[in-house]
Design a protein around this motif. Sequence first.
Motif, PDB file in Angstrom:
ATOM      1  N   SER A 158      -0.716  -9.536 -13.675  1.00  0.00           N
ATOM      2  CA  SER A 158       0.528  -9.100 -13.037  1.00  0.00           C
ATOM      3  C   SER A 158       0.641  -7.585 -13.122  1.00  0.00           C
ATOM      4  CB  SER A 158       1.734  -9.760 -13.727  1.00  0.00           C
ATOM      5  OG  SER A 158       2.949  -9.225 -13.241  1.00  0.00           O
ATOM      6  N   VAL A 159       0.951  -6.948 -11.987  1.00  0.00           N
ATOM      7  CA  VAL A 159       1.166  -5.496 -11.922  1.00  0.00           C
ATOM      8  C   VAL A 159       2.476  -5.262 -11.177  1.00  0.00           C
ATOM      9  CG1 VAL A 159       0.320  -3.273 -11.124  1.00  0.00           C
ATOM     10  CG2 VAL A 159      -1.307  -4.999 -11.922  1.00  0.00           C
ATOM     11  N   THR A 160       3.402  -4.561 -11.827  1.00  0.00           N
ATOM     12  CA  THR A 160       4.718  -4.325 -11.241  1.00  0.00           C
ATOM     13  C   THR A 160       5.019  -2.836 -11.239  1.00  0.00           C
ATOM     14  OG1 THR A 160       5.495  -6.442 -12.131  1.00  0.00           O
ATOM     15  CG2 THR A 160       7.170  -4.903 -11.357  1.00  0.00           C
ATOM     16  N   ILE A 161       5.527  -2.336 -10.120  1.00  0.00           N
ATOM     17  CA  ILE A 161       5.904  -0.926 -10.002  1.00  0.00           C
ATOM     18  C   ILE A 161       7.392  -0.847  -9.683  1.00  0.00           C
ATOM     19  CG2 ILE A 161       5.597   1.212  -8.727  1.00  0.00           C
ATOM     20  CD1 ILE A 161       2.736   0.399  -8.180  1.00  0.00           C
ATOM     21  N   ASP A 162       8.138  -0.162 -10.545  1.00  0.00           N
ATOM     22  CA  ASP A 162       9.566   0.058 -10.339  1.00  0.00           C
ATOM     23  C   ASP A 162       9.770   1.561 -10.179  1.00  0.00           C
ATOM     24  OD1 ASP A 162      12.320   0.392 -10.473  1.00  0.00           O
ATOM     25  OD2 ASP A 162      12.586  -1.188 -11.963  1.00  0.00           O
ATOM     26  N   GLU A 209      -4.674   0.559  -7.599  1.00  0.00           N
ATOM     27  CA  GLU A 209      -5.271  -0.575  -6.894  1.00  0.00           C
ATOM     28  C   GLU A 209      -6.255  -1.323  -7.793  1.00  0.00           C
ATOM     29  OE1 GLU A 209      -4.205  -1.566  -3.660  1.00  0.00           O
ATOM     30  OE2 GLU A 209      -2.748  -0.201  -4.573  1.00  0.00           O
ATOM     31  N   ALA A 210      -6.980  -0.575  -8.639  1.00  0.00           N
ATOM     32  CA  ALA A 210      -7.931  -1.223  -9.553  1.00  0.00           C
ATOM     33  C   ALA A 210      -7.195  -2.091 -10.569  1.00  0.00           C
ATOM     34  CB  ALA A 210      -8.767  -0.160 -10.263  1.00  0.00           C
ATOM     35  N   ARG A 223       3.183   5.922  -2.780  1.00  0.00           N
ATOM     36  CA  ARG A 223       4.323   6.750  -3.170  1.00  0.00           C
ATOM     37  C   ARG A 223       4.444   6.828  -4.695  1.00  0.00           C
ATOM     38  NH1 ARG A 223       8.766   4.537   1.299  1.00  0.00           N
ATOM     39  NH2 ARG A 223       7.904   5.736   3.090  1.00  0.00           N
ATOM     40  N   ALA A 224       4.147   5.743  -5.354  1.00  0.00           N
ATOM     41  CA  ALA A 224       4.148   5.764  -6.823  1.00  0.00           C
ATOM     42  C   ALA A 224       3.083   6.721  -7.337  1.00  0.00           C
ATOM     43  CB  ALA A 224       3.906   4.352  -7.367  1.00  0.00           C
ATOM     44  N   ALA A 225       1.912   6.738  -6.669  1.00  0.00           N
ATOM     45  CA  ALA A 225       0.836   7.648  -7.067  1.00  0.00           C
ATOM     46  C   ALA A 225       1.279   9.099  -6.915  1.00  0.00           C
ATOM     47  CB  ALA A 225      -0.411   7.379  -6.224  1.00  0.00           C
ATOM     48  N   ILE A 240       0.837  -1.200   0.000  1.00  0.00           N
ATOM     49  CA  ILE A 240       0.000   0.000   0.000  1.00  0.00           C
ATOM     50  C   ILE A 240       0.871   1.248   0.000  1.00  0.00           C
ATOM     51  CG2 ILE A 240      -1.649   1.340   1.357  1.00  0.00           C
ATOM     52  CD1 ILE A 240      -2.831  -1.322   2.328  1.00  0.00           C
ATOM     53  N   THR A 241       1.903   1.243   0.860  1.00  0.00           N
ATOM     54  CA  THR A 241       2.815   2.384   0.937  1.00  0.00           C
ATOM     55  C   THR A 241       3.540   2.591  -0.392  1.00  0.00           C
ATOM     56  OG1 THR A 241       3.164   1.975   3.302  1.00  0.00           O
ATOM     57  CG2 THR A 241       4.798   3.354   2.165  1.00  0.00           C
ATOM     58  N   HIS A 242       3.986   1.473  -0.979  1.00  0.00           N
ATOM     59  CA  HIS A 242       4.701   1.524  -2.248  1.00  0.00           C
ATOM     60  C   HIS A 242       3.799   2.103  -3.349  1.00  0.00           C
ATOM     61  CE1 HIS A 242       7.927   0.406  -4.950  1.00  0.00           C
ATOM     62  NE2 HIS A 242       7.088  -0.277  -5.728  1.00  0.00           N
TER      63      HIS A 242
END
Length: 341
Positions: free
Chosen positions: A110-114, A102-103, A10-12, A5-7
């Motif tokens: 698969s959803v990846t955030i770098d 989140e949606a 912060r990306a948002a 959630i925190t990650h």
Amino acid sequence: MTNEITHDYRAAVEILNSLKGVQAPKAMTALDESFDQCRRWRRRLEASTARNWNAAAKDATDRLRGALDVLRMRSAHVIDDLNRLAKPRLEPTVTSVYREIEALRGEFKSVTIDRVKQRLTVQTSSISLEYVELGSFEICLNWKFIKESSPYEVIAVEPNCPSSNDSVTHPHVQGETLCEGEGSDAIRRSLDEGRIYDFFCIVDHVLRNYNPDSAYVQIEDWNGVSCKSCGDNVDRDEVVGCCKCETELCPDCSTSCESCVDRFCNECISSCEGCGDDVCQTCLKSCDDCGNSFCNACLFEGTCDDCITKQNEASEEECGEVKQTVAAVHTVRDGKASVPA
């Protein structure tokens, strides 16, 4: 779960910061490419028409028509982009962008955030167009460049490229760039307004639909090439190009010249007037007497067999007439020399 959630939050925040500021006009690279394609196919059409290469001219006409349609569509998109810059848009918030992320987790496998590379990536489920299995794709949004013309890439997980072009992984994807087609406006607007979920869903929808008018490679040619004569699909390795007009044909629709053994389309090969063999127009020669076209084997010193026969018959007739004349002369002379008893 808390770390995720925190990650995501912060990306948002970072995505929202990238969205701030004045949007620059969309680059017109795609429009320039369409201009170049139209010019190329126009030159091909003019050259084919000038040489009376009907099959090649028809193919160039079809290609030019498609290129012009893409140019028309892309021109309309540029106009829409310029108009959109002056329109008010929804202002995203950190909360709205976070909810979009989140949606995505509930929509894609698969959803990846770098956050280091500033990339948000989703993986689609397997995509099939008509009878061709293309597999799944990764849609990678680089939010650092979110205000630019194409801030995302479409990457095939297990590429199934057409035999004719290994840089195409989907009829509308060349390299890692998607030809957005009619989805261009919706894609750009969703990014402008921070609707990340809508953006990925629209791109996924474009990938699951096929528009033959804007395809880099036609889906029917994916595993081969369409014969320009019969229309059948043939593997690239089996394609035969006409040695004169370069029209692509299947082996059954190409004909071998009996003289030079090169292969030609039906419009670029003829028949010898003597033996009836298939002979290309380069290997056919005109008889010096009658002017008809023959292969080398049916000519003797530039003259066909029929004309040689006629010449011989004429010579024999002349010889016969000469003999009769000579015989008549001898008879008259003998008469003069005779003395009655």
